[in-house]
Scaffold this active site. Structure first.
Site, PDB file in Angstrom:
ATOM      1  N   GLU A   1       4.946   0.060  -1.569  1.00  0.00           N
ATOM      2  CA  GLU A   1       4.251  -1.089  -2.163  1.00  0.00           C
ATOM      3  C   GLU A   1       4.900  -2.417  -1.761  1.00  0.00           C
ATOM      4  OE1 GLU A   1       4.049  -0.058  -6.333  1.00  0.00           O
ATOM      5  OE2 GLU A   1       2.730   1.641  -5.928  1.00  0.00           O
TER       6      GLU A   1
ATOM      7  N   LYS B   1       0.086  -9.052 -13.546  1.00  0.00           N
ATOM      8  CA  LYS B   1      -1.355  -8.955 -13.291  1.00  0.00           C
ATOM      9  C   LYS B   1      -2.078 -10.247 -13.722  1.00  0.00           C
ATOM     10  CE  LYS B   1      -1.405  -3.873 -13.539  1.00  0.00           C
ATOM     11  NZ  LYS B   1      -1.908  -2.674 -14.263  1.00  0.00           N
TER      12      LYS B   1
ATOM     13  N   TYR C   1      -4.137   0.763  -4.843  1.00  0.00           N
ATOM     14  CA  TYR C   1      -4.568   1.748  -5.851  1.00  0.00           C
ATOM     15  C   TYR C   1      -5.351   2.914  -5.235  1.00  0.00           C
ATOM     16  CZ  TYR C   1      -3.067  -1.140  -9.847  1.00  0.00           C
ATOM     17  OH  TYR C   1      -2.326  -1.833 -10.780  1.00  0.00           O
TER      18      TYR C   1
ATOM     19  N   HIS D   1       2.369  -4.301 -13.513  1.00  0.00           N
ATOM     20  CA  HIS D   1       2.442  -3.051 -12.748  1.00  0.00           C
ATOM     21  C   HIS D   1       3.886  -2.779 -12.358  1.00  0.00           C
ATOM     22  CE1 HIS D   1       2.032  -0.118  -9.502  1.00  0.00           C
ATOM     23  NE2 HIS D   1       2.820  -0.902  -8.797  1.00  0.00           N
TER      24      HIS D   1
HETATM   25  P1  RTP Z   1       0.358   0.575 -12.989  1.00  0.00           P
HETATM   26  O1  RTP Z   1       0.163   1.432 -11.759  1.00  0.00           O
HETATM   27  O2  RTP Z   1      -0.557  -0.617 -13.028  1.00  0.00           O
HETATM   28  O3  RTP Z   1       1.787   0.246 -13.259  1.00  0.00           O
HETATM   29  O4  RTP Z   1      -0.099   1.439 -14.213  1.00  0.00           O
HETATM   30  P2  RTP Z   1       0.258   2.917 -14.621  1.00  0.00           P
HETATM   31  O5  RTP Z   1       1.038   3.604 -13.562  1.00  0.00           O
HETATM   32  O6  RTP Z   1       0.843   2.815 -15.979  1.00  0.00           O
HETATM   33  O7  RTP Z   1      -1.185   3.561 -14.724  1.00  0.00           O
HETATM   34  P3  RTP Z   1      -2.125   4.272 -13.636  1.00  0.00           P
HETATM   35  O8  RTP Z   1      -2.616   5.523 -14.234  1.00  0.00           O
HETATM   36  O9  RTP Z   1      -1.479   4.299 -12.283  1.00  0.00           O
HETATM   37  O10 RTP Z   1      -3.357   3.267 -13.606  1.00  0.00           O
HETATM   38  C1  RTP Z   1      -3.270   2.076 -12.894  1.00  0.00           C
HETATM   39  C2  RTP Z   1      -3.910   0.968 -13.679  1.00  0.00           C
HETATM   40  O11 RTP Z   1      -5.311   1.219 -13.784  1.00  0.00           O
HETATM   41  C3  RTP Z   1      -5.792   0.682 -15.010  1.00  0.00           C
HETATM   42  N1  RTP Z   1      -6.409   1.755 -15.783  1.00  0.00           N
HETATM   43  N2  RTP Z   1      -7.544   1.587 -16.408  1.00  0.00           N
HETATM   44  N3  RTP Z   1      -9.133   4.181 -18.382  1.00  0.00           N
HETATM   45  C4  RTP Z   1      -9.007   2.992 -17.837  1.00  0.00           C
HETATM   46  O12 RTP Z   1      -9.827   2.098 -17.995  1.00  0.00           O
HETATM   47  C5  RTP Z   1      -7.820   2.749 -17.007  1.00  0.00           C
HETATM   48  N4  RTP Z   1      -6.873   3.629 -16.759  1.00  0.00           N
HETATM   49  C6  RTP Z   1      -5.969   2.990 -15.965  1.00  0.00           C
HETATM   50  C7  RTP Z   1      -4.610   0.105 -15.751  1.00  0.00           C
HETATM   51  O13 RTP Z   1      -4.530  -1.298 -15.458  1.00  0.00           O
HETATM   52  C8  RTP Z   1      -3.438   0.839 -15.127  1.00  0.00           C
HETATM   53  O14 RTP Z   1      -2.241   0.109 -15.258  1.00  0.00           O
END
Ligand code: RTP
Length: 155
Positions: free
Chosen positions: A133, A16, A56, A122
């Site tokens: 993706e 990222k 996303y 990610h």
């Molecule tokens: P990624 O898709 O980036 O690998 O992350 P992940 O599965 O661990 O998490 P996900 O729930 O899919 O969320 C995607 C990305 O969104 C951002 N995020 N911000 N509360 C917040 O401010 C928040 N929650 C999620 C993070 O960058 C997360 O990796």
């Protein structure tokens, strides 16, 4: 023991923008390379807003969605495709929990990040999303199907 072809998966890993800015590209690529997965795609890329929104799309209803899109489009990202047996779940383990403060030491986020909104990398969450993706972020001809020189110890 040679793994059967059905178990070979693909995952989309993305460094990222915060990690690119912090000079962590090499460190993050190394984690997957040293583990023994096979790199099949790699590029530095400025992500258009529409692509970030498509990537996303499942998070569209979340309050943090606009901030997330701003973050991902704030500077270049490094797009990668990795291949291997069990690579999707293994990459998620190497990456660690979404919240870097909860991520175990030894994971990429556990070692290198502190904020959920700046969590450096990610990784696809299922083999289906891995395929989706990779198709979204790479054009045909940008991926390399290659056979590493004799390295059966990595299988
Ligand atoms: P990624 O898709 O980036 O690998 O992350 P992940 O599965 O661990 O998490 P996900 O729930 O899919 O969320 C995607 C990305 O969104 C951002 N995020 N911000 N509360 C917040 O401010 C928040 N929650 C999620 C993070 O960058 C997360 O990796």
């Amino acid at each position: 023991l040679v793994a059967s072809m059905e178990q070979v998966e693909e995952t989309y890993i993305m460094v990222k923008p915060d990690a690119v800015q912090r000079g962590l590209v090499g460190e993050i690529i190394s984690r997957f390379e040293k583990k023994g997965f096979k790199l099949t795609g790699l590029k530095l890329f400025e992500c258009p807003k529409e692509l970030a929104e498509e990537h996303y799309k499942d998070l569209k209803s979340k309050s943090f969605f606009p901030k997330l899109i701003d973050y991902i489009t704030s500077g270049p990202v490094v797009c990668m495709a990795w291949e291997g047996v069990g690579v999707v779940a293994s990459a998620r383990k190497l990456i660690g929990s979404t919240d870097p403060l909860q991520a175990d030491p030894g994971t990429i986020r556990g070692d290198l990040a502190v904020q959920t909104g700046r969590n450096v990398v990610h990784g696809s969450d299922s083999p289906e999303n891995g395929k989706r993706e990779i198709a979204l972020w790479f054009k045909e001809g940008e991926l390399c199907q290659w056979t590493p020189a004799q390295a059966p110890w990595l299988r």
